[in-house]
Design a protein around this motif. Structure first.
Motif, short mmCIF file in Angstrom:
data_model
loop_
_atom_site.label_atom_id
_atom_site.label_comp_id
_atom_site.label_asym_id
_atom_site.label_seq_id
_atom_site.Cartn_x
_atom_site.Cartn_y
_atom_site.Cartn_z
N VAL A 123 0.83 -1.21 0.00
CA VAL A 123 0.00 0.00 0.00
C VAL A 123 0.87 1.25 0.00
O VAL A 123 0.64 2.20 -0.77
CB VAL A 123 -0.94 0.00 1.22
CG1 VAL A 123 -1.68 1.33 1.34
CG2 VAL A 123 -1.95 -1.15 1.12
N ILE A 124 1.89 1.27 0.87
CA ILE A 124 2.79 2.43 0.93
C ILE A 124 3.58 2.56 -0.37
O ILE A 124 3.81 3.67 -0.86
CB ILE A 124 3.73 2.30 2.14
CG1 ILE A 124 2.93 2.35 3.44
CG2 ILE A 124 4.78 3.41 2.14
CD1 ILE A 124 3.74 2.05 4.68
N SER A 148 2.53 1.76 -3.30
CA SER A 148 1.61 2.34 -4.28
C SER A 148 1.48 3.85 -4.09
O SER A 148 1.50 4.61 -5.07
CB SER A 148 0.24 1.67 -4.16
OG SER A 148 0.32 0.29 -4.43
N CYS A 149 1.36 4.27 -2.85
CA CYS A 149 1.27 5.72 -2.56
C CYS A 149 2.54 6.44 -3.00
O CYS A 149 2.49 7.54 -3.57
CB CYS A 149 1.03 5.94 -1.07
SG CYS A 149 -0.55 5.31 -0.47
N PHE A 150 3.69 5.81 -2.75
CA PHE A 150 4.96 6.43 -3.13
C PHE A 150 5.09 6.51 -4.65
O PHE A 150 5.60 7.49 -5.19
CB PHE A 150 6.10 5.61 -2.54
CG PHE A 150 7.43 6.30 -2.61
CD1 PHE A 150 7.76 7.30 -1.72
CD2 PHE A 150 8.36 5.94 -3.58
CE1 PHE A 150 8.99 7.94 -1.78
CE2 PHE A 150 9.59 6.57 -3.65
CZ PHE A 150 9.91 7.58 -2.76
N VAL A 196 2.63 6.81 -6.82
CA VAL A 196 1.76 7.90 -7.27
C VAL A 196 2.42 9.25 -7.00
O VAL A 196 2.35 10.18 -7.82
CB VAL A 196 0.38 7.82 -6.58
CG1 VAL A 196 -0.46 9.05 -6.91
CG2 VAL A 196 -0.35 6.56 -7.01
N MET A 197 3.09 9.37 -5.87
CA MET A 197 3.79 10.60 -5.56
C MET A 197 4.90 10.87 -6.57
O MET A 197 5.09 12.00 -7.03
CB MET A 197 4.39 10.53 -4.15
CG MET A 197 5.05 11.82 -3.70
SD MET A 197 5.62 11.77 -1.99
CE MET A 197 6.93 10.57 -2.10
N TYR A 213 0.46 -5.72 -7.19
CA TYR A 213 0.96 -4.34 -7.30
C TYR A 213 1.56 -4.08 -8.67
O TYR A 213 1.28 -3.07 -9.33
CB TYR A 213 1.99 -4.12 -6.19
CG TYR A 213 2.94 -2.96 -6.40
CD1 TYR A 213 2.59 -1.67 -6.00
CD2 TYR A 213 4.20 -3.17 -6.97
CE1 TYR A 213 3.48 -0.62 -6.17
CE2 TYR A 213 5.07 -2.12 -7.16
CZ TYR A 213 4.71 -0.85 -6.76
OH TYR A 213 5.58 0.18 -6.94
N TRP A 254 -0.18 -1.41 -11.47
CA TRP A 254 0.42 -0.14 -11.86
C TRP A 254 1.03 -0.16 -13.25
O TRP A 254 1.29 0.90 -13.82
CB TRP A 254 1.47 0.27 -10.83
CG TRP A 254 0.85 0.66 -9.53
CD1 TRP A 254 0.93 0.01 -8.34
CD2 TRP A 254 0.02 1.81 -9.30
NE1 TRP A 254 0.21 0.66 -7.38
CE2 TRP A 254 -0.36 1.77 -7.94
CE3 TRP A 254 -0.44 2.84 -10.10
CZ2 TRP A 254 -1.18 2.74 -7.38
CZ3 TRP A 254 -1.26 3.80 -9.54
CH2 TRP A 254 -1.62 3.76 -8.19
#
Length: 410
Positions: free
Chosen positions: A256-257, A259-261, A263-264, A383, A387
């Protein structure tokens, strides 16, 4: 190894894992069309080395069209040809500039690929580089109703960022020339074999080191059992030795982290952001390389005394003399790689730093059972698929491929 250093290494490994995951296939089908006479080439990756003002520049990778002649397979046999911009840029009508065998840079859109190629060929171009309107590459096919296709110049598609870079050089009145060649894929790819050996060797080295460390810890425990009282053992033998166990929650949160990274990175990707990632990787690489070298040199009796003698260093606590001696070399190695990371053989330094980092982290992170390992690998599998492929439905382009393409320009 204390907790802050453990957390730092885990974070850097997380960033490094994302960087490794960026590598992926950049070619996708543009249209489904049957092969027909004059439009039956196999799709091949094409290397496009460039020269700007007679100095060697970047090398780009494109994809050849289903139509046109086949390209040379060896770089030494490929001609170095001047590149020029199409006018109009889409090359859907006869170019205004006179062509005498140059390679013409064309932008996608407004007419079919074969129309662009035919117009460029009739105008005197020796080859066509079509710039895609996205960061990805698409396979160029013929229109379904086209017949009697006879195109005698090669046509190659380049990603959007490559076209922008070439156009910028041409608009700055620089002399730009290119080569086009498509190396044949061998039956046994030496690079893939080397990558496999490097990956397996890394895991084996880390596994052996971890098993050896566990055996040494068990031997020390046996000595304590013989020499110490039960009361002493109950207070001193506890602790995990700096190990970090991954549980089910941690396995899911990692993805999850990640994926967030990602996107950032997709939203904020810029030159300074890439530089920050390089600095983080260097920090982790220095720590990993230092740990590996100290452990390796400690096996030799010439370095035993230096490895077992300690000095107190501000902010770091007790540090062995061997670590102090090795640290400047590790720092210099990482700095040299960071400065010269764009040259051809810089991958050697990157692999050394990356392998050392991974081996060191594998001494810290432990998957306690098969259940947790299955969840972690399954989440990582989903993942990657999401993506690379599914993200197109939300972002209109593959997030991972866009970040990968952008990061490679730096």
């Amino acid at each position: 190894m204390d907790s802050p250093r453990n957390l730092l290494l885990l974070f850097v490994l997380f960033v490094y894992t994302l960087a490794v995951a960026f590598a992926g296939d950049i070619v996708h089908q543009d249209d489904i069309a049957p092969k027909k006479p004059g439009c039956e080439n196999n799709f091949v990756l094409v290397k496009v080395p460039t020269w700007v003002d007679h100095e060697e520049g970047s090398e780009y990778v494109g994809v050849g069209a289903r139509f046109g002649p086949t390209l040379e397979s060896k770089e030494k046999h490929a001609n170095q040809t001047t590149l020029t911009l199409a006018d109009p840029p889409d090359c859907c009508s006869t170019p205004k500039n006179k062509l005498t065998g140059e390679v013409i840079l064309v932008y996608r859109g407004n007419c079919s690929f074969t129309t662009k190629a035919k117009v460029a060929e009739n105008a005197g171009a020796s080859a066509v580089l079509i710039v895609n309107n996205e960061t990805e590459l698409f396979k160029m096919v013929c229109e379904a109703n086209e017949t009697a296709i006879n195109i005698s110049i090669p046509v190659v598609m380049l990603p959007q960022d490559a076209g922008a870079s070439l156009e910028k050089s041409l608009k700055n009145n620089s002399s730009v020339s290119v080569q086009l060649y498509s190396p044949k894929r061998p039956l046994v790819d030496i690079a893939e074999v080397f990558l496999w050996l490097m990956a397996v060797g890394t895991i084996l080295s880390a596994s052996y080191w971890s098993a050896w460390s566990a055996r040494e810890a068990a031997n020390e425990q046996d000595k304590l059992l013989k020499d110490a009282s039960d009361e002493f053992l109950s207070t001193e033998s506890t602790g995990s030795g700096g190990m970090v166990d991954i549980n089910m929650t941690s396995a899911v949160l990692f993805v999850v982290i990640a994926s967030c990274f990602l996107v950032m990175l997709y939203k904020l990707m810029s030159f300074w952001f890439v530089e920050v990632l390089v600095v983080l990787f260097c920090i982790g690489g220095v720590e990993g390389l230092q740990t590996c070298l100290v452990a390796l040199l400690s096996c030799f009796r010439w370095f035993e005394q230096a490895a077992e003698s300690f000095v107190k260093v501000p902010f770091f606590g007790a540090v062995s003399y061997l670590t102090l001696a090795v640290s400047p070399f590790c720092i210099a190695f990482a700095v040299v790689w960071a400065v010269f990371r764009r040259i051809n053989f810089a991958w050697i330094g990157q692999d050394i730093l990356g392998i050392a980092l991974i081996i060191t982290v594998l001494q810290i992170v432990r998957v306690p059972n098969l259940k947790v390992g299955t969840v972690l690998l399954s989440c990582a599998f989903l993942y990657d698929i999401f993506w690379v492929f599914v993200s197109k439905w939300w972002f209109n382009e593959s997030v991972m491929i866009v970040v990968s393409s952008f990061s490679k320009t730096f």
